[in-house]
Scaffold this motif. Structure first.
Motif, PDB file in Angstrom:
ATOM      1  N   LEU A  61       0.834  -1.209   0.000  1.00  0.00           N
ATOM      2  CA  LEU A  61       0.000   0.000   0.000  1.00  0.00           C
ATOM      3  C   LEU A  61       0.869   1.259   0.000  1.00  0.00           C
ATOM      4  N   VAL A  62       1.928   1.219   0.818  1.00  0.00           N
ATOM      5  CA  VAL A  62       2.845   2.359   0.915  1.00  0.00           C
ATOM      6  C   VAL A  62       3.423   2.656  -0.478  1.00  0.00           C
ATOM      7  N   ALA A  63       3.861   1.601  -1.184  1.00  0.00           N
ATOM      8  CA  ALA A  63       4.456   1.784  -2.514  1.00  0.00           C
ATOM      9  C   ALA A  63       3.405   2.287  -3.506  1.00  0.00           C
ATOM     10  N   GLU A  64       2.202   1.697  -3.436  1.00  0.00           N
ATOM     11  CA  GLU A  64       1.129   2.074  -4.366  1.00  0.00           C
ATOM     12  C   GLU A  64       0.770   3.557  -4.226  1.00  0.00           C
ATOM     13  N   ARG A 111       0.561   9.644   7.165  1.00  0.00           N
ATOM     14  CA  ARG A 111       0.577   9.950   5.730  1.00  0.00           C
ATOM     15  C   ARG A 111      -0.122   8.855   4.922  1.00  0.00           C
ATOM     16  N   LEU A 112      -0.070   7.614   5.413  1.00  0.00           N
ATOM     17  CA  LEU A 112      -0.710   6.525   4.648  1.00  0.00           C
ATOM     18  C   LEU A 112      -2.235   6.671   4.632  1.00  0.00           C
ATOM     19  N   PRO A 113      -2.901   6.719   5.815  1.00  0.00           N
ATOM     20  CA  PRO A 113      -4.362   6.885   5.743  1.00  0.00           C
ATOM     21  C   PRO A 113      -4.792   8.187   5.078  1.00  0.00           C
ATOM     22  N   VAL A 114      -4.019   9.249   5.279  1.00  0.00           N
ATOM     23  CA  VAL A 114      -4.386  10.531   4.658  1.00  0.00           C
ATOM     24  C   VAL A 114      -4.337  10.392   3.129  1.00  0.00           C
ATOM     25  N   ALA A 115      -3.276   9.736   2.627  1.00  0.00           N
ATOM     26  CA  ALA A 115      -3.153   9.554   1.170  1.00  0.00           C
ATOM     27  C   ALA A 115      -4.294   8.687   0.635  1.00  0.00           C
ATOM     28  N   MET A 116      -4.647   7.638   1.375  1.00  0.00           N
ATOM     29  CA  MET A 116      -5.739   6.756   0.916  1.00  0.00           C
ATOM     30  C   MET A 116      -7.052   7.535   0.860  1.00  0.00           C
ATOM     31  N   VAL A 143     -13.178  -5.228 -13.220  1.00  0.00           N
ATOM     32  CA  VAL A 143     -11.913  -5.893 -12.906  1.00  0.00           C
ATOM     33  C   VAL A 143     -11.401  -5.412 -11.543  1.00  0.00           C
ATOM     34  N   PRO A 144     -11.142  -6.332 -10.595  1.00  0.00           N
ATOM     35  CA  PRO A 144     -10.641  -5.888  -9.294  1.00  0.00           C
ATOM     36  C   PRO A 144      -9.179  -5.475  -9.364  1.00  0.00           C
ATOM     37  N   PRO A 145      -8.716  -4.627  -8.438  1.00  0.00           N
ATOM     38  CA  PRO A 145      -7.283  -4.306  -8.400  1.00  0.00           C
ATOM     39  C   PRO A 145      -6.472  -5.583  -8.153  1.00  0.00           C
ATOM     40  N   ALA A 146      -5.175  -5.561  -8.544  1.00  0.00           N
ATOM     41  CA  ALA A 146      -4.338  -6.763  -8.470  1.00  0.00           C
ATOM     42  C   ALA A 146      -4.336  -7.382  -7.082  1.00  0.00           C
ATOM     43  N   ALA A 147      -4.303  -6.558  -6.035  1.00  0.00           N
ATOM     44  CA  ALA A 147      -4.193  -7.072  -4.674  1.00  0.00           C
ATOM     45  C   ALA A 147      -5.399  -7.912  -4.264  1.00  0.00           C
ATOM     46  N   MET A 148      -6.515  -7.815  -5.006  1.00  0.00           N
ATOM     47  CA  MET A 148      -7.717  -8.577  -4.650  1.00  0.00           C
ATOM     48  C   MET A 148      -7.672  -9.998  -5.199  1.00  0.00           C
TER      49      MET A 148
END
Ligand SMILES: Cc1cc2nc3c(=O)[nH]c(=O)nc-3n(C[C@H](O)[C@H](O)[C@H](O)COP(=O)(O)OP(=O)(O)OC[C@H]3O[C@@H](n4cnc5c(N)ncnc54)[C@H](O)[C@@H]3O)c2cc1C
Length: 466
Positions: A74-77, A217-222, A452-457
């Motif tokens: 998630l951080v990288a994405e 920063r992670l939840p804020v970015a999401m 189409v789901p995202p790859a992580a799904m």
């Protein structure tokens, strides 16, 4: 999610709670019509940090899991960056002296203890290390072959597992155990062992990195990417199934709003989930009732020293006998090359001592914490430029002895799905995010993959159905 979707009651999924579990679920489902409702005025839940120039004040979660984890992906994405931590993560201050030791097995020899205390400490440490090694081996084998031993460790308390200890040695283990927000005699032995396994499992640990700029920063970015589909100031008061649809009632300002969806993911803490979900099956209700939480009382400290400081080589310092249990140096990950002026520290206490100190007001808490901080590091005096206090209740989950282990990852109860860190032995961001992902997969399975789901799904679901 468009306003029309919401007005027409055609939402695919509503997510209750904008912590990392809820945001991960919404992130995975962002190609659907999704709405995240967060009660407070910010996203992130127990992930809270605030930027201060090149540093950041940290008040909640801070240690991220290593490479290959869901959080790492998630951080990288989201274009963020984790940093390794050069400072010692196993340092201890004991009766006025700081031991920046990295090898915990050296403590029985290095600390100023009597011979009988050293022997008792070494024995308990060895027993714990053996149990941790077994825990890590079993985790590497996918948890197989451990049922009998696990059952025994689930039945007794961590204090019983350690056995009787001399007072000062017991104080050290109690202080360490309170990172799980409970006393050693309140938590199952398996929880205490997991806690030490987290700290001792090195770079593969669930807790080994920091996020540049601060955890929030992670939840804020999401939430930013989710845009209008993620709303703060929206407190959910009821979730119920009516005529085949899930109906969510929430308060925003002075308004009460009802919105319906095909599915609801409840990613608020277990006791909130139990209170707001009105149509709940007995096994799920029993499971939610079995979850225990303890408090944390945190203080973040911005510092203004200009030169090298004695805490520069330390990231995590255990402080038995102090008003706080742990001190963290959140500038450690930035200490490469030239030593820049200033820094950022955090202290916290967990469990019953946190609960009792929380009765004091912020100024009193600050005075109590600062008095002890100056005893640990006298040269800090005169270099504290800001403090910030946060009362975390709930702070973290822990399991009491005799309580069954949580089901894997998430629970589905008809069209209502439950997610959160309480599906783990010991709450952490990775477990919460995985739980959110499992709930999202259950929703995707139920909705069918029209888009189409995202790859992580695209991996098998690990959830548990009521
Ligand atoms: C001081 C501290 C240090 C920690 N350190 C670490 C660490 O280093 N590493 C690590 O991995 N973990 C750590 N943790 C644990 C970690 O923070 C949690 O396990 C994780 O963040 C939990 O995520 P969650 O989404 O399950 O729950 P939460 O973060 O609690 O999110 C739940 C959200 O639901 C919202 N909510 C509640 N009621 C309602 C309602 N009625 N309607 C709408 N919304 C509602 C809440 O406001 C909250 O935002 C720490 C926790 C604390 C407090």
């Amino acid at each position: 999610m468009s306003a029309a979707d919401e007005a027409n009651g055609t939402l695919d999924v509503i997510v209750v709670g904008g912590g990392i579990a809820g945001l991960t679920a919404a992130w995975m489902l962002r190609h659907r019509s999704v709405l995240v409702l967060e009660a407070s005025d910010r996203f992130g839940g127990r992930m809270r940090s605030e930027p201060r120039g090149e540093y950041w004040l940290n008040l909640g979660a801070h240690l991220f899991p290593g490479r290959g984890s869901l959080l790492d992906a998630l951080v990288a994405e989201l274009g963020l960056e984790t940093l390794s931590i050069p400072g010692s993560t196993t340092a201890m201050e004991f009766e006025g002296r700081v031991f920046p030791t990295r090898r915990v097995e050296a403590y029985p020899l290095r600390l100023p203890l009597s011979l009988s205390e050293r022997i008792a400490f070494a024995r308990a440490g060895l027993k714990l290390r053996t149990a941790v090694r077994r825990d890590l081996d079993s985790a590497a084998r996918g948890g197989r072959g451990t049922e009998r031993r696990r059952a025994e460790l689930d039945r007794i308390t961590f204090a019983e597992f350690l056995g009787p200890l001399p007072r000062r040695v017991e104080g050290i283990f109690r202080c360490a155990a309170r990172r799980a927000t409970a006393e050693a005699n309140e938590m199952a032995a398996s929880v205490g062992i997991r806690l030490f396994a987290q700290v001792w499992s090195g770079p593969d640990s669930e807790i080994s990195l920091n996020l540049r700029g601060g955890t929030a920063r992670l939840p804020v970015a999401m939430a930013q990417q989710l845009g209008a589909a993620a709303r703060t100031g929206s407190t959910v008061t009821a979730v119920e199934v009516e005529g085949g649809e899930a109906v969510v009632t929430y308060c925003t300002g002075s308004e009460t709003v009802r919105v319906s969806a095909r599915h609801v993911i409840v990613a608020a803490p277990a006791h909130v989930a139990r209170r707001v979900v009105r149509t709940i099956s007995p096994p799920v209700e029993r499971f939610l009732r079995s979850v225990s939480y303890g408090p944390f009382l945190s203080m973040a400290v911005l510092t203004s020293e200009r030169d090298r400081a004695p805490w520069d080589d330390v990231y995590a310092l255990m402080t038995p006998g102090r008003s706080f249990d742990m001190l963290f140096n959140h500038a450690s990950c930035l200490r490469r090359g030239v030593r820049r002026p200033g820094g950022s520290l955090m202290v916290y206490v967990g469990g019953p001592p946190a609960r009792s100190l929380m009765e004091s007001n912020d100024e009193e808490v600050r005075d109590v914490y600062l008095r002890d901080l100056y005893r640990v590091y006298p040269s800090l005096r005169g270099h504290v430029s800001e403090t910030l206090i946060h009362r975390w209740d709930p702070g973290n989950t822990f399991r009491r002895p005799g309580v069954a282990a949580p089901p894997a990852a998430s629970v589905t109860d008809g069209s209502i799905h439950f997610a959160g860190d309480y599906f783990a032995e010991l709450g952490n961001m990775e477990a919460a995010a995985r739980s959110g992902r499992a709930a999202a997969r259950a929703v995707m399975d139920a909705l069918g993959s029209a888009r189409v789901p995202p790859a992580a799904m695209a991996r098998p679901a690990t959830g548990w159905r009521a």
